[in-house]
Design an enzyme around this catalytic site. Sequence first.
Site, PDB file in Angstrom:
ATOM      1  N   TYR A 116       4.294  -3.315  -5.074  1.00 46.00           N
ATOM      2  CA  TYR A 116       4.302  -1.971  -4.487  1.00 46.00           C
ATOM      3  C   TYR A 116       3.823  -0.960  -5.532  1.00 46.00           C
ATOM      4  O   TYR A 116       3.787  -1.252  -6.732  1.00 46.00           O
ATOM      5  CB  TYR A 116       5.722  -1.665  -4.008  1.00 46.00           C
ATOM      6  CG  TYR A 116       5.880  -0.336  -3.307  1.00 46.00           C
ATOM      7  CD1 TYR A 116       5.221  -0.071  -2.118  1.00 46.00           C
ATOM      8  CD2 TYR A 116       6.700   0.648  -3.841  1.00 46.00           C
ATOM      9  CE1 TYR A 116       5.369   1.142  -1.476  1.00 46.00           C
ATOM     10  CE2 TYR A 116       6.863   1.859  -3.203  1.00 46.00           C
ATOM     11  CZ  TYR A 116       6.188   2.108  -2.024  1.00 46.00           C
ATOM     12  OH  TYR A 116       6.339   3.318  -1.402  1.00 46.00           O
ATOM     13  N   THR A 118       4.955   1.496  -7.114  1.00 45.93           N
ATOM     14  CA  THR A 118       5.770   1.915  -8.262  1.00 45.93           C
ATOM     15  C   THR A 118       5.943   0.800  -9.301  1.00 45.93           C
ATOM     16  O   THR A 118       6.653   0.992 -10.292  1.00 45.93           O
ATOM     17  CB  THR A 118       7.167   2.333  -7.789  1.00 45.93           C
ATOM     18  OG1 THR A 118       7.686   1.253  -7.000  1.00 45.93           O
ATOM     19  CG2 THR A 118       7.130   3.589  -6.955  1.00 45.93           C
ATOM     20  N   LYS A 119       5.369  -0.357  -9.084  1.00 47.41           N
ATOM     21  CA  LYS A 119       5.650  -1.505  -9.962  1.00 47.41           C
ATOM     22  C   LYS A 119       4.555  -1.680 -11.019  1.00 47.41           C
ATOM     23  O   LYS A 119       3.585  -0.939 -11.049  1.00 47.41           O
ATOM     24  CB  LYS A 119       5.818  -2.771  -9.112  1.00 47.41           C
ATOM     25  CG  LYS A 119       6.752  -2.595  -7.919  1.00 47.41           C
ATOM     26  CD  LYS A 119       8.183  -2.217  -8.315  1.00 47.41           C
ATOM     27  CE  LYS A 119       8.923  -1.571  -7.172  1.00 47.41           C
ATOM     28  NZ  LYS A 119       9.912  -2.333  -6.496  1.00 47.41           N
ATOM     29  N   ASN A 120       4.695  -2.704 -11.858  1.00 50.31           N
ATOM     30  CA  ASN A 120       3.795  -2.825 -13.014  1.00 50.31           C
ATOM     31  C   ASN A 120       2.495  -3.555 -12.699  1.00 50.31           C
ATOM     32  O   ASN A 120       1.578  -3.525 -13.515  1.00 50.31           O
ATOM     33  CB  ASN A 120       4.527  -3.480 -14.185  1.00 50.31           C
ATOM     34  CG  ASN A 120       5.647  -2.577 -14.678  1.00 50.31           C
ATOM     35  OD1 ASN A 120       5.602  -1.369 -14.460  1.00 50.31           O
ATOM     36  ND2 ASN A 120       6.639  -3.150 -15.307  1.00 50.31           N
TER      37      ASN A 120
END
Length: 317
Positions: A116, A118-120
């Site tokens: 998603y 917001t992830k790395n």
Amino acid sequence: MVAASLPAGSEVITTPLTFCATVNAILHAGLTPVLADVDPLTQNIDPAAIEAAITPRTRAILPVHFAGRACDMERIMAIARRHDLVVIEDCAHAIETEYRGKKAGTFGDFGCFSFYVTKNVVTGEGGMILGRDEALVARTKMLALHGMSKDAWHRFGDAGYKHYQVVECGFKYNMMDLQAAIGIHQLARVEANWIRRKEIWAQYQAAFVDLPIGLPAEPEAGTRHAHHLYTIAVTPDRCGVERDAFLDAMTAARIGVGVHYLSVPEHPYYQQRFGWQPDHWPVARDIGRRTVSLPISPKLSEADVARVIDAVRAQCR
Ligand SMILES: *Cc1c(COP(=O)(O)O)cnc(C)c1O
């Protein structure tokens, strides 16, 4: 959880300090979530609380490597073996996380990652499941695409058309090839991004050491922290400002902040459905009411980091 064929109504133990998706996934699988409180220092699920939450209906443990800090997998796996429980690791924060030299997501029966925004690693939407049993991995793939025995790559080809069979009522949970094409190139940057976030984390730790705020514990020996989130604790008694007022002040200073997380039982859905109250999991409740996530993107410049530090110092003296 569906691929693991847990009997309907089985209890799955997880943490109250997580994103709602952890608990919703248990519910969508037709299972019963049971919360076990977190450890105040690591903010990860407390193995002693897991033990205390086990009933004859418990079938699985769903630990979350919160903020990228490895859960105590030795104790969690020992509990799982003793009680014959499936372990599914929520690795949404833990792409870079390691515990005693092994990657997060490789301890349990499955490890679930999120791509998603917001992830790395970011593919817009999508994620990845690791599994240790070939047959169960094959089943997750089949379930993710309608329960069909063959995906499109394997139906159409120069050798001619191949029939597929629907062998289960599956889902439309496949990640698009287009998304995978975006994600696969980011893998080359995962390490450099991690090193940059680790630097920012260390700068914050050094800059705030004399402030009346709670700082994250240093990573445990023998682990690698993903440094996915940098969270501080703001309490009016120490800092002279309420957490939510602090959030507003940071926003006014044009600094993006987050809350990871209000504990799951703070939300009305779970209160109404299960009668959950935050006070039953007081450690997660207190963390959720005090915590603030500061920016830790690898794209932050030195000047950005200095501005965040100054803004925090201006609030808490
Ligand atoms: C983001 C996140 C999820 C959900 O991931 P999606 O890919 O958005 O479904 C689950 N658990 C945690 C802890 C998360 O942070």
